[in-house]
Motif scaffolding. Structure first.
Motif, mmCIF file in Angstrom:
data_model
loop_
_atom_site.group_PDB
_atom_site.id
_atom_site.type_symbol
_atom_site.label_atom_id
_atom_site.label_comp_id
_atom_site.label_asym_id
_atom_site.label_seq_id
_atom_site.Cartn_x
_atom_site.Cartn_y
_atom_site.Cartn_z
ATOM 1 N N ASN A 2 0.793 -1.216 0.000
ATOM 2 C CA ASN A 2 0.000 0.000 0.000
ATOM 3 C C ASN A 2 0.833 1.276 0.000
ATOM 4 O O ASN A 2 0.401 2.303 -0.491
ATOM 5 C CB ASN A 2 -0.930 0.025 1.226
ATOM 6 C CG ASN A 2 -2.092 -0.931 1.080
ATOM 7 O OD1 ASN A 2 -2.531 -1.194 -0.024
ATOM 8 N ND2 ASN A 2 -2.570 -1.460 2.196
ATOM 9 N N LYS A 3 2.014 1.228 0.575
ATOM 10 C CA LYS A 3 2.803 2.446 0.750
ATOM 11 C C LYS A 3 3.434 2.853 -0.575
ATOM 12 O O LYS A 3 4.608 2.591 -0.835
ATOM 13 C CB LYS A 3 3.842 2.239 1.841
ATOM 14 C CG LYS A 3 3.224 1.997 3.219
ATOM 15 C CD LYS A 3 4.298 1.809 4.283
ATOM 16 C CE LYS A 3 3.672 1.602 5.658
ATOM 17 N NZ LYS A 3 3.013 2.795 6.159
ATOM 18 N N ASN A 112 -0.841 4.799 2.948
ATOM 19 C CA ASN A 112 -0.535 5.112 1.549
ATOM 20 C C ASN A 112 0.886 5.623 1.348
ATOM 21 O O ASN A 112 1.333 5.739 0.204
ATOM 22 C CB ASN A 112 -1.489 6.195 1.026
ATOM 23 C CG ASN A 112 -2.914 5.715 0.874
ATOM 24 O OD1 ASN A 112 -3.167 4.527 0.792
ATOM 25 N ND2 ASN A 112 -3.843 6.649 0.857
ATOM 26 N N ILE A 113 1.590 5.941 2.425
ATOM 27 C CA ILE A 113 2.783 6.791 2.313
ATOM 28 C C ILE A 113 4.073 5.997 2.434
ATOM 29 O O ILE A 113 4.331 5.342 3.448
ATOM 30 C CB ILE A 113 2.749 7.885 3.395
ATOM 31 C CG1 ILE A 113 1.467 8.720 3.278
ATOM 32 C CG2 ILE A 113 3.974 8.788 3.279
ATOM 33 C CD1 ILE A 113 1.275 9.691 4.416
ATOM 34 N N ARG A 114 4.916 6.092 1.400
ATOM 35 C CA ARG A 114 6.259 5.515 1.452
ATOM 36 C C ARG A 114 7.192 6.439 2.245
ATOM 37 O O ARG A 114 8.074 5.976 2.956
ATOM 38 C CB ARG A 114 6.789 5.317 0.027
ATOM 39 C CG ARG A 114 8.204 4.730 -0.051
ATOM 40 C CD ARG A 114 8.288 3.332 0.535
ATOM 41 N NE ARG A 114 7.446 2.417 -0.171
ATOM 42 C CZ ARG A 114 7.836 1.671 -1.208
ATOM 43 N NH1 ARG A 114 9.059 1.782 -1.661
ATOM 44 N NH2 ARG A 114 7.002 0.822 -1.767
ATOM 45 N N GLY A 115 7.015 7.735 2.083
ATOM 46 C CA GLY A 115 7.836 8.688 2.813
ATOM 47 C C GLY A 115 7.369 10.103 2.549
ATOM 48 O O GLY A 115 6.493 10.347 1.716
ATOM 49 N N TRP A 187 3.361 9.894 12.563
ATOM 50 C CA TRP A 187 3.522 8.731 11.701
ATOM 51 C C TRP A 187 4.922 8.138 11.821
ATOM 52 O O TRP A 187 5.893 8.844 12.106
ATOM 53 C CB TRP A 187 3.244 9.107 10.248
ATOM 54 C CG TRP A 187 1.807 9.460 9.980
ATOM 55 C CD1 TRP A 187 0.717 9.065 10.679
ATOM 56 C CD2 TRP A 187 1.321 10.283 8.919
ATOM 57 N NE1 TRP A 187 -0.429 9.585 10.136
ATOM 58 C CE2 TRP A 187 -0.085 10.331 9.054
ATOM 59 C CE3 TRP A 187 1.934 10.984 7.877
ATOM 60 C CZ2 TRP A 187 -0.888 11.046 8.173
ATOM 61 C CZ3 TRP A 187 1.133 11.697 7.005
ATOM 62 C CH2 TRP A 187 -0.260 11.724 7.143
ATOM 63 N N SER A 188 5.024 6.841 11.557
ATOM 64 C CA SER A 188 6.309 6.146 11.645
ATOM 65 C C SER A 188 7.027 6.078 10.293
ATOM 66 O O SER A 188 8.166 5.615 10.236
ATOM 67 C CB SER A 188 6.088 4.715 12.168
ATOM 68 O OG SER A 188 5.239 3.979 11.290
ATOM 69 N N CYS A 189 6.385 6.533 9.230
ATOM 70 C CA CYS A 189 7.021 6.482 7.911
ATOM 71 C C CYS A 189 8.218 7.435 7.870
ATOM 72 O O CYS A 189 8.243 8.437 8.592
ATOM 73 C CB CYS A 189 6.024 6.832 6.812
ATOM 74 S SG CYS A 189 5.248 8.457 6.985
ATOM 75 N N ASP A 216 19.840 5.495 3.930
ATOM 76 C CA ASP A 216 19.682 4.999 5.294
ATOM 77 C C ASP A 216 18.291 4.458 5.568
ATOM 78 O O ASP A 216 18.132 3.436 6.245
ATOM 79 C CB ASP A 216 19.982 6.120 6.295
ATOM 80 C CG ASP A 216 21.422 6.584 6.244
ATOM 81 O OD1 ASP A 216 22.264 5.854 5.695
ATOM 82 O OD2 ASP A 216 21.708 7.700 6.750
ATOM 83 N N ARG A 217 17.250 5.115 5.035
ATOM 84 C CA ARG A 217 15.881 4.738 5.369
ATOM 85 C C ARG A 217 15.253 3.759 4.374
ATOM 86 O O ARG A 217 14.293 3.063 4.698
ATOM 87 C CB ARG A 217 14.997 5.987 5.477
ATOM 88 C CG ARG A 217 15.457 6.992 6.518
ATOM 89 C CD ARG A 217 15.540 6.387 7.933
ATOM 90 N NE ARG A 217 14.297 5.799 8.373
ATOM 91 C CZ ARG A 217 13.347 6.452 9.027
ATOM 92 N NH1 ARG A 217 13.510 7.742 9.298
ATOM 93 N NH2 ARG A 217 12.254 5.845 9.405
ATOM 94 N N PHE A 218 15.788 3.714 3.150
ATOM 95 C CA PHE A 218 15.192 2.856 2.129
ATOM 96 C C PHE A 218 16.190 1.885 1.495
ATOM 97 O O PHE A 218 15.811 1.061 0.670
ATOM 98 C CB PHE A 218 14.571 3.706 1.013
ATOM 99 C CG PHE A 218 13.481 4.623 1.480
ATOM 100 C CD1 PHE A 218 12.176 4.162 1.633
ATOM 101 C CD2 PHE A 218 13.744 5.950 1.794
ATOM 102 C CE1 PHE A 218 11.164 5.005 2.066
ATOM 103 C CE2 PHE A 218 12.744 6.803 2.231
ATOM 104 C CZ PHE A 218 11.451 6.328 2.372
#
Length: 294
Positions: A2-3, A112-115, A187-189, A216-218
């Motif tokens: 979903n993200k 819905n959010i990847r980042g 949010w944790s994204c 770092d995050r992806f």
């Protein structure tokens, strides 16, 4: 998964086009050389084409979409990947909408959010830039920025389904509330807050911050990053962008207005009078202090 949306959010005239230029050069070129066509790879979410995709679902409400309370009922449906219509794992979308809730309907949801990257700019300079962009006075620009219920019409696409009476609107509210809506969520994204002034005056360091954020995050690895940064610095400086716009035009510019005009900070010191400065600072004092703009 979903993200699937990566939001590039900002209040209008806060540097989102420069951010898109840098990101499109990082992600969609081999060498980091930017040209204006690259901006098409990171489009604006608020275009009526996206609404047209769910025309049947909206039904009788279609002619009432200028009413924010009605329109917000459908925003999350518009954001479903099948309705946005792309095949990639995720996609960048620029937005000027505030991250607000209207009548229990959310602008977006974490699922819905990847980042998120949010870019903020000194509101005194936003005032100058917005006035230039829309050809209004500084006083009117200030009134726009302090309006709790301020909204902007979505960009009308090539289709003929919308007229002036039913074009959807983006709810942006006032400058400080817009900033809070995106920077104070729980949010944790992955989320990154950038300052426009750093993007211009500390560009190399800020590009490295952006690249490290994605690494770092992806776990994203940029090939030939050092050379890319050199070329991004050269091809996204404001003088180069102004020359390109003068030569080739720029679709996002207002008719007859230069889009890439100055790009400098502290323009307000020579352009705003004392009363105008005090009005902005009094209205936005808390958030300006938080981001070291006073």
């Amino acid at each position: 998964m979903n993200k699937h949306i990566f939001w590039l959010a900002s209040y209008p005239k806060s540097g989102s086009t420069l951010l898109r230029a840098i990101l499109s050069s990082l992600f969609f070129t081999e060498n980091g050389v930017f040209d204006l066509k690259l901006l098409e790879s990171i489009s604006q979410f608020e275009t009526t084409y996206h609404v047209s995709k769910i025309r049947k679902l909206i039904g009788n409400d279609f002619n009432k979409l200028k009413n924010l309370t009605i329109f917000y009922k459908y925003l999350l449906k518009i954001q479903e990947k099948e309705n946005l219509g792309y095949k990639e794992d995720f996609k960048f979308y620029k937005t000027h909408s505030g991250n607000f809730v209207i009548n229990n309907n959310f602008f977006t949801l974490e699922k819905n959010i990847r980042g998120i990257i949010y870019i903020i700019r000194d509101p005194r300079d936003v005032c100058i830039s917005w006035a230039n962009h829309t050809d209004i006075t500084y006083d009117k620009s200030i009134e726009f920025m302090i309006n709790d219920v301020q909204s902007l019409l979505w960009i009308k696409g090539s289709n003929e389904l919308f007229d002036e009476n039913n074009i959807p609107q983006s709810f942006i509210s006032r400058w400080d509330k817009h900033v809070i809506s995106w920077t104070s969520n729980k949010w944790s994204c992955p989320q990154l807050i950038l300052k426009y002034e750093d993007l211009v005056y500390k560009k190399e360091d800020t590009i490295k911050v952006i690249a490290n954020f994605f690494t770092d995050r992806f776990g994203f690895k940029f090939n030939n990053l050092k050379n890319k940064i050199v070329n991004i610095l050269e091809t996204t400086n404001f003088q180069k962008l102004k020359e390109t716009e003068t030569k080739d035009g720029f679709v996002e510019a207002q008719s007859g207005r230069q889009f890439f005009k100055s790009g400098t900070k502290n323009q307000w010191k020579s352009k705003l009078n004392k009363e105008q400065i005090i009005k902005i600072e009094d209205k936005f004092e808390k958030i300006m202090n938080k981001f070291n703009y006073k």
